[in-house]
Design a protein around this motif. Sequence first.
Motif, short mmCIF file in Angstrom:
data_model
loop_
_atom_site.label_atom_id
_atom_site.label_comp_id
_atom_site.label_asym_id
_atom_site.label_seq_id
_atom_site.Cartn_x
_atom_site.Cartn_y
_atom_site.Cartn_z
N GLU A 1 -7.75 1.29 -8.78
CA GLU A 1 -8.31 0.03 -9.29
C GLU A 1 -7.26 -1.08 -9.42
O GLU A 1 -7.61 -2.24 -9.63
CB GLU A 1 -8.98 0.24 -10.65
CG GLU A 1 -8.05 0.67 -11.76
CD GLU A 1 -8.04 2.18 -11.97
OE1 GLU A 1 -7.86 2.62 -13.12
OE2 GLU A 1 -8.23 2.91 -10.96
N TYR A 2 -5.98 -0.70 -9.25
CA TYR A 2 -4.92 -1.70 -9.37
C TYR A 2 -4.32 -2.10 -8.01
O TYR A 2 -3.39 -2.90 -7.97
CB TYR A 2 -3.80 -1.20 -10.28
CG TYR A 2 -4.26 -0.91 -11.68
CD1 TYR A 2 -4.92 -1.88 -12.44
CD2 TYR A 2 -4.07 0.35 -12.25
CE1 TYR A 2 -5.36 -1.60 -13.73
CE2 TYR A 2 -4.49 0.63 -13.54
CZ TYR A 2 -5.14 -0.35 -14.27
OH TYR A 2 -5.58 -0.09 -15.54
N LEU A 3 -4.87 -1.54 -6.95
CA LEU A 3 -4.33 -1.85 -5.63
C LEU A 3 -4.55 -3.32 -5.28
O LEU A 3 -3.68 -3.96 -4.69
CB LEU A 3 -4.97 -0.95 -4.56
CG LEU A 3 -4.39 -1.07 -3.15
CD1 LEU A 3 -2.90 -0.72 -3.14
CD2 LEU A 3 -5.15 -0.17 -2.18
N ASP A 4 -5.70 -3.86 -5.62
CA ASP A 4 -5.95 -5.30 -5.48
C ASP A 4 -5.59 -5.95 -6.82
O ASP A 4 -6.34 -5.84 -7.80
CB ASP A 4 -7.41 -5.56 -5.12
CG ASP A 4 -7.68 -7.04 -4.86
OD1 ASP A 4 -6.75 -7.87 -5.06
OD2 ASP A 4 -8.81 -7.38 -4.47
N GLY B 1 -6.13 -11.50 -9.89
CA GLY B 1 -6.88 -11.70 -11.12
C GLY B 1 -6.48 -10.77 -12.25
O GLY B 1 -6.93 -10.96 -13.39
N GLN B 2 -5.64 -9.79 -11.95
CA GLN B 2 -5.19 -8.88 -13.00
C GLN B 2 -3.68 -8.60 -12.85
O GLN B 2 -3.21 -7.51 -13.12
CB GLN B 2 -5.97 -7.56 -12.95
CG GLN B 2 -5.94 -6.86 -11.61
CD GLN B 2 -6.62 -5.49 -11.65
OE1 GLN B 2 -6.92 -4.94 -12.73
NE2 GLN B 2 -6.88 -4.91 -10.49
N GLU B 3 -2.98 -9.63 -12.42
CA GLU B 3 -1.55 -9.47 -12.14
C GLU B 3 -0.77 -8.94 -13.35
O GLU B 3 0.06 -8.03 -13.22
CB GLU B 3 -0.95 -10.80 -11.68
CG GLU B 3 -1.34 -11.23 -10.28
CD GLU B 3 -2.65 -12.01 -10.24
OE1 GLU B 3 -3.02 -12.50 -9.16
OE2 GLU B 3 -3.31 -12.12 -11.32
N SER B 4 -1.02 -9.49 -14.51
CA SER B 4 -0.27 -9.06 -15.69
C SER B 4 -0.51 -7.59 -15.99
O SER B 4 0.42 -6.85 -16.37
CB SER B 4 -0.65 -9.92 -16.90
OG SER B 4 -0.26 -11.26 -16.70
N ARG B 5 -1.74 -7.15 -15.86
CA ARG B 5 -2.06 -5.75 -16.12
C ARG B 5 -1.39 -4.83 -15.10
O ARG B 5 -0.85 -3.78 -15.47
CB ARG B 5 -3.58 -5.55 -16.08
CG ARG B 5 -4.02 -4.10 -16.23
CD ARG B 5 -3.53 -3.49 -17.53
NE ARG B 5 -3.94 -2.07 -17.64
CZ ARG B 5 -3.32 -1.17 -18.38
NH1 ARG B 5 -2.25 -1.53 -19.10
NH2 ARG B 5 -3.75 0.06 -18.44
N VAL B 6 -1.38 -5.22 -13.83
CA VAL B 6 -0.76 -4.39 -12.80
C VAL B 6 0.75 -4.33 -13.01
O VAL B 6 1.37 -3.28 -12.83
CB VAL B 6 -1.11 -4.91 -11.39
CG1 VAL B 6 -0.43 -4.06 -10.32
CG2 VAL B 6 -2.62 -4.89 -11.18
N ILE B 7 1.36 -5.45 -13.40
CA ILE B 7 2.79 -5.44 -13.72
C ILE B 7 3.07 -4.45 -14.85
O ILE B 7 4.03 -3.68 -14.80
CB ILE B 7 3.26 -6.86 -14.11
CG1 ILE B 7 3.25 -7.78 -12.88
CG2 ILE B 7 4.66 -6.81 -14.72
CD1 ILE B 7 3.51 -9.24 -13.20
N GLU C 1 0.83 -1.21 0.00
CA GLU C 1 0.00 0.00 0.00
C GLU C 1 0.86 1.26 0.00
O GLU C 1 0.53 2.24 -0.68
CB GLU C 1 -0.93 -0.01 1.20
CG GLU C 1 -2.03 -1.07 1.10
CD GLU C 1 -2.93 -1.11 2.32
OE1 GLU C 1 -2.67 -0.33 3.28
OE2 GLU C 1 -3.88 -1.90 2.32
N ARG C 2 1.97 1.25 0.75
CA ARG C 2 2.83 2.43 0.76
C ARG C 2 3.51 2.62 -0.60
O ARG C 2 3.64 3.74 -1.10
CB ARG C 2 3.88 2.32 1.87
CG ARG C 2 4.80 3.52 1.99
CD ARG C 2 4.02 4.79 2.17
NE ARG C 2 4.88 5.98 2.23
CZ ARG C 2 4.47 7.20 1.95
NH1 ARG C 2 3.21 7.42 1.57
NH2 ARG C 2 5.31 8.22 2.04
#
Length: 374
Positions: free
Chosen positions: A271-274, A277-283, A260-261
């Motif tokens: 929307e990317y904090l969790d 299910g969307q690991e590739s997108r967050v990466i 979080e920090r």
Amino acid sequence: MTSARPLSGVRVLDLSTLLPGPLATLLLAEAGADVVKIERPGRGDEMRTYRPVLGEASANYAVLNRGKRAFAADLKDPAERDRVLALAGEADIVVEQFRPGVTDRLGLGYERVRALNPGVVYCSITGYGQHGPDAGRAGHDLNYLAETGLLGVVVDGAGKPPVPPTVLADIAGGTYPAVMNILLALRQRDATGTGCHLDISMTRNLHLMAYGYFATYQGGDGWPVPGRELLTGGSPRYQVYATSDGRHVAVAALEQKFWERLASLLELPAEYLDERGQESRVIEVIGGLIGARPAEHWRKLFDGEDVCSVVVATFEEAAAAGLVDTDSDHRLVGDGFDVGALPLPVDPALRRPPGALGAPSLDPLPDGRIWPER
């Protein structure tokens, strides 16, 4: 403060070469053991020929073998073999790194040594162990990592496993298990009076490094998928990201408070904090954010922050920051023994340099012995 090191008075006969065995006997020597290293006449340990040179031998050899006494002996010559066997008969520890069966053929195997010295701790380090269909096979670090499955759990964009940054099997599968089991065997000998034969298989000992994958499998989630697990590239929380100037940031913000920090500092959209299910997108998103700035920006931003994220350093930077010990001296600290990072060869006034390889005979101590009196 005590002046005696933990293994003072312990005698080690080192028949090993290159890395796993010599590093193990170096650690024993650092703890006070008297290590006698036997090398082949003429060329000696293969590592003496490596580059660059430091003193009379290679820097690699000097780092791994300082503080030992080195002697040349042709183990195929019965007379010289018998002198080495006599040393083994007086040793507390024998370390060898030949393929299985070689020391037996030379007349220096465990059973022969044990007949002279029932209390000996005889440590054999091999790639695949003393027994089984693979026992006689040749191999090196990369082979052992490949065959245990560890090499393939991290892959690049093309699905290719990278070359590891160091020799993991030699050290983590050979040296450290050897030292740990030698010390345990000495403890057992103190209680029983008898020694043992330690079978150190670098390949099998790598299983310890894969403990999490075995646990996951036993828990029903199957074997690891290359590049898709939490610690192998599948999570944005544990990832290496490129910066705008060609450097990299290592992110290991696994715990929620660190994540979080980090997200706050990066100004990661909510929307990317969790990431589940969307690991590739967050990466991809974090890669874009970090890739927009140079390494120095991230170094300053993360300084003093609990985000478990750092710029990937060069060795020069690590040394300048004091994180690589280039002038280490193992010290007695209080009533304990502090073994720090593997040091470079130290001031000869503090510790013996690596031994020069003399004529093909065992040069005795001034009193005519190889081992000093106990």
